[in-house]
Design a protein around this motif. Structure first.
Motif, short mmCIF file in Angstrom:
data_model
loop_
_atom_site.label_atom_id
_atom_site.label_comp_id
_atom_site.label_asym_id
_atom_site.label_seq_id
_atom_site.Cartn_x
_atom_site.Cartn_y
_atom_site.Cartn_z
N HIS A 194 0.45 -1.44 -0.05
CA HIS A 194 -0.41 -0.25 -0.22
C HIS A 194 0.85 1.23 0.01
O HIS A 194 1.03 2.32 -0.98
N ARG A 195 2.06 1.19 0.85
CA ARG A 195 2.66 2.06 0.92
C ARG A 195 3.51 2.43 -0.56
O ARG A 195 3.65 3.34 -0.95
N GLU A 196 4.28 1.77 -1.25
CA GLU A 196 4.26 1.40 -2.71
C GLU A 196 3.72 2.21 -3.66
O GLU A 196 4.75 3.04 -4.22
N LYS A 197 2.30 1.57 -3.50
CA LYS A 197 1.79 2.20 -3.76
C LYS A 197 1.08 3.89 -4.17
O LYS A 197 1.36 4.82 -4.59
N GLN A 198 1.87 4.36 -2.55
CA GLN A 198 1.55 5.76 -2.00
C GLN A 198 2.16 6.31 -3.03
O GLN A 198 2.23 7.83 -2.97
N ILE A 199 3.67 6.35 -2.27
CA ILE A 199 5.00 6.45 -3.25
C ILE A 199 4.63 6.15 -4.66
O ILE A 199 5.10 7.51 -5.11
N LEU A 200 4.50 5.54 -5.41
CA LEU A 200 4.25 5.72 -6.93
C LEU A 200 3.01 7.23 -6.78
O LEU A 200 3.79 7.46 -7.46
N GLU A 201 1.94 7.10 -6.51
CA GLU A 201 1.14 8.24 -7.20
C GLU A 201 2.05 9.77 -6.41
O GLU A 201 1.15 10.86 -7.26
N LYS A 202 1.88 9.71 -5.26
CA LYS A 202 2.39 10.34 -5.16
C LYS A 202 3.99 11.16 -5.96
O LYS A 202 3.48 12.56 -6.20
N ASN A 203 4.59 9.90 -6.21
CA ASN A 203 6.31 10.70 -7.67
C ASN A 203 4.76 11.19 -8.58
O ASN A 203 5.83 12.66 -9.31
N LYS A 204 4.26 10.24 -8.92
CA LYS A 204 3.50 11.74 -10.22
C LYS A 204 3.41 12.43 -10.02
O LYS A 204 3.19 13.22 -10.76
N ILE A 205 2.09 12.79 -8.59
CA ILE A 205 1.44 13.85 -8.59
C ILE A 205 2.59 14.89 -8.38
O ILE A 205 2.99 16.33 -9.26
N LEU A 206 4.00 14.89 -7.72
CA LEU A 206 5.35 15.93 -7.55
C LEU A 206 5.38 15.71 -8.95
O LEU A 206 6.16 17.65 -9.23
N THR A 207 6.43 14.79 -9.68
CA THR A 207 5.94 15.60 -11.32
C THR A 207 5.26 16.32 -11.91
O THR A 207 5.65 17.56 -12.66
N LYS A 208 4.52 15.97 -11.86
CA LYS A 208 3.11 16.89 -12.64
C LYS A 208 3.34 18.12 -11.87
O LYS A 208 2.76 18.76 -12.34
N THR A 209 3.13 18.40 -10.87
CA THR A 209 3.19 19.78 -9.92
C THR A 209 4.39 20.41 -9.97
O THR A 209 4.23 21.89 -10.60
#
Length: 427
Positions: A194-209
């Protein structure tokens, strides 16, 4: 039922991690197993009336509730240490007088398992200490004459029964211990996944941001600087003339640049609010908010020539965030007016709203300029301007899409160049 037992053994989870909570529960079950075993042998020895050292079971019965109390109070290390010390002591007391046939000796397996499963990776020293204690006491009881209790005559039939009983108890406990270890491991793996998925999702959001931030800084600096430079140039021109007509024209042009600045700053403010503020849902009359948005655009150029039809029942109430709903309506409605086709005989905007499957649908249609098909996929991008007539910041439709998604909704576009545009929002 299981939850009630776990609450009895551990109390509230509080701030414990799930892994720590599981081990605390297992500690409680170990206490229960030990307590039940001691109680069982008290009854057996009372029925047979031949065990002169039954008081060791009484010691176990008295001390185990103390370990349970420590466990419920959150003193888990002390609870585990108490149970391991007292169980090892009692197992040694009875195994030290047993014949070589392994009967009470089986409980040393249970003691070793308890040391392995009750302590986690942070408590390696405690695990090693109690494993050594169990191994040492086993060797002392098995290969020396030292004993804490007086010898007693044991017939072979009772020895077989005791062996079978102890084997069932130790086997059951081993299954319980392995089950909890597997459950803890599964919990940890699920948590890591679950944390890995959260990190990947946050990385996508961070890249987009980061990408949006780069574009945001570049475009906003340009959009802010351009009107300021124009105003400064117009001020220089106004200082060089005394003609009333020229001054009036320059002042009018400065007002237009100021409105452009206000538009850019307004969009930046809305973008910031949508990104940072928590969603605050209220019951809102949709028609009332549509009328407010129409009121705000009443002074736009040629707004009085555009026919507006609002087809929303007065009873339609939506539960959503008022500020974000206003952002969506204001931007879509102002765009419909801005890009209306004044050359047409009957320029119009039709706004519909209705409830369907507990969701609100808002449809804003116009017969304005429309959008070229090749531009439609880009229309919601940050700072994208699809026409030379665009005088805004290019944040409007991007902000609409971000706001709709923040509310858990969707927005779709249908447009034909020269015939008009339809935006459909579902919240």
């Amino acid at each position: 039922m299981v939850k009630k037992i776990e609450f009895l053994l551990v109390g509230n989870r509080g701030e414990k991690s799930l892994s720590d909570y599981r081990r605390a529960v297992l500690t409680g079950y170990c206490i229960l197993v030990s307590f039940t075993t001691a109680l069982y042998y008290i009854i057996v020895n009372w029925l047979y009336n031949f065990n002169p050292a039954v008081y060791f079971y009484y010691i176990l019965i008295v001390i185990l509730p103390i370990a349970l109390w420590l466990n419920r109070m959150g003193r888990h290390w002390f609870a585990k240490s108490v149970i391991l010390l007292i169980v090892n002591f009692v197992v040694f007391a009875f195994s030290s007088r047993e014949p070589p046939v392994p009967s009470a000796f089986l409980f040393f397996i249970m003691c070793s398992l308890m040391a392995l499963v009750l302590f986690d990776a942070r408590e390696k020293k405690s695990t090693a200490l109690f494993l050594s204690l169990s191994a040492g006491l086993y060797l002392l009881a098995r290969f020396t004459e030292f004993s804490l209790v007086p010898p007693r005559p044991i017939d072979s039939e009772y020895l077989v029964k005791a062996y079978n009983n102890n084997l069932v108890i130790v086997y059951s406990f081993s299954v319980l211990a392995v089950y909890f270890l597997v459950k803890i491991n599964y919990t940890v793996e699920a948590s890591l996944e679950h944390r890995e998925k959260q990190i990947l999702e946050k990385n996508k959001i961070l890249t987009k941001t980061n990408e949006e931030l780069d574009r945001f800084i570049y475009s906003t600096s340009h959009d802010l600087r351009a009107p300021l430079n124009s105003i400064e140039g117009l001020l220089n021109l106004s200082e060089k003339t005394n003609e009333a007509y020229d001054l009036k024209m320059y002042h009018q042009m400065m007002r237009e640049r100021i409105r452009k600045l206000e538009s850019v700053l307004g969009n930046i403010s809305q973008y910031s609010k949508n990104a940072k503020l928590e969603i605050e849902k209220k019951h809102i009359n949709l028609k009332e908010y549509v009328n407010r948005a129409l009121f705000d655009v009443r002074y736009m150029e040629a707004a009085d020539r555009v026919r507006v039809d609002v087809d929303i029942p007065d009873s339609v109430v939506v539960e959503t965030d008022p500020m974000r709903l206003s952002i969506i309506l204001n931007n879509l409605i102002s765009n419909a007016f801005k890009y209306s086709d004044q050359a047409k005989e009957d320029p119009y905007i039709i706004i519909r709203g209705f409830l369907a499957s507990s969701r609100i649908t808002i449809i804003i249609s116009d017969n304005g300029e429309g959008i070229d098909e090749d531009q439609q996929p880009k229309i919601f991008s940050m700072f994208y301007r699809g026409t030379t007539r665009s005088t805004g910041s290019g944040l409007g439709l991007y902000l609409v899409k971000e706001t709709v998604e923040k509310l858990g909704g969707s927005i779709t576009l249908s447009s034909v160049r020269g015939r008009g545009t339809t935006f459909t929002v579902v919240l």
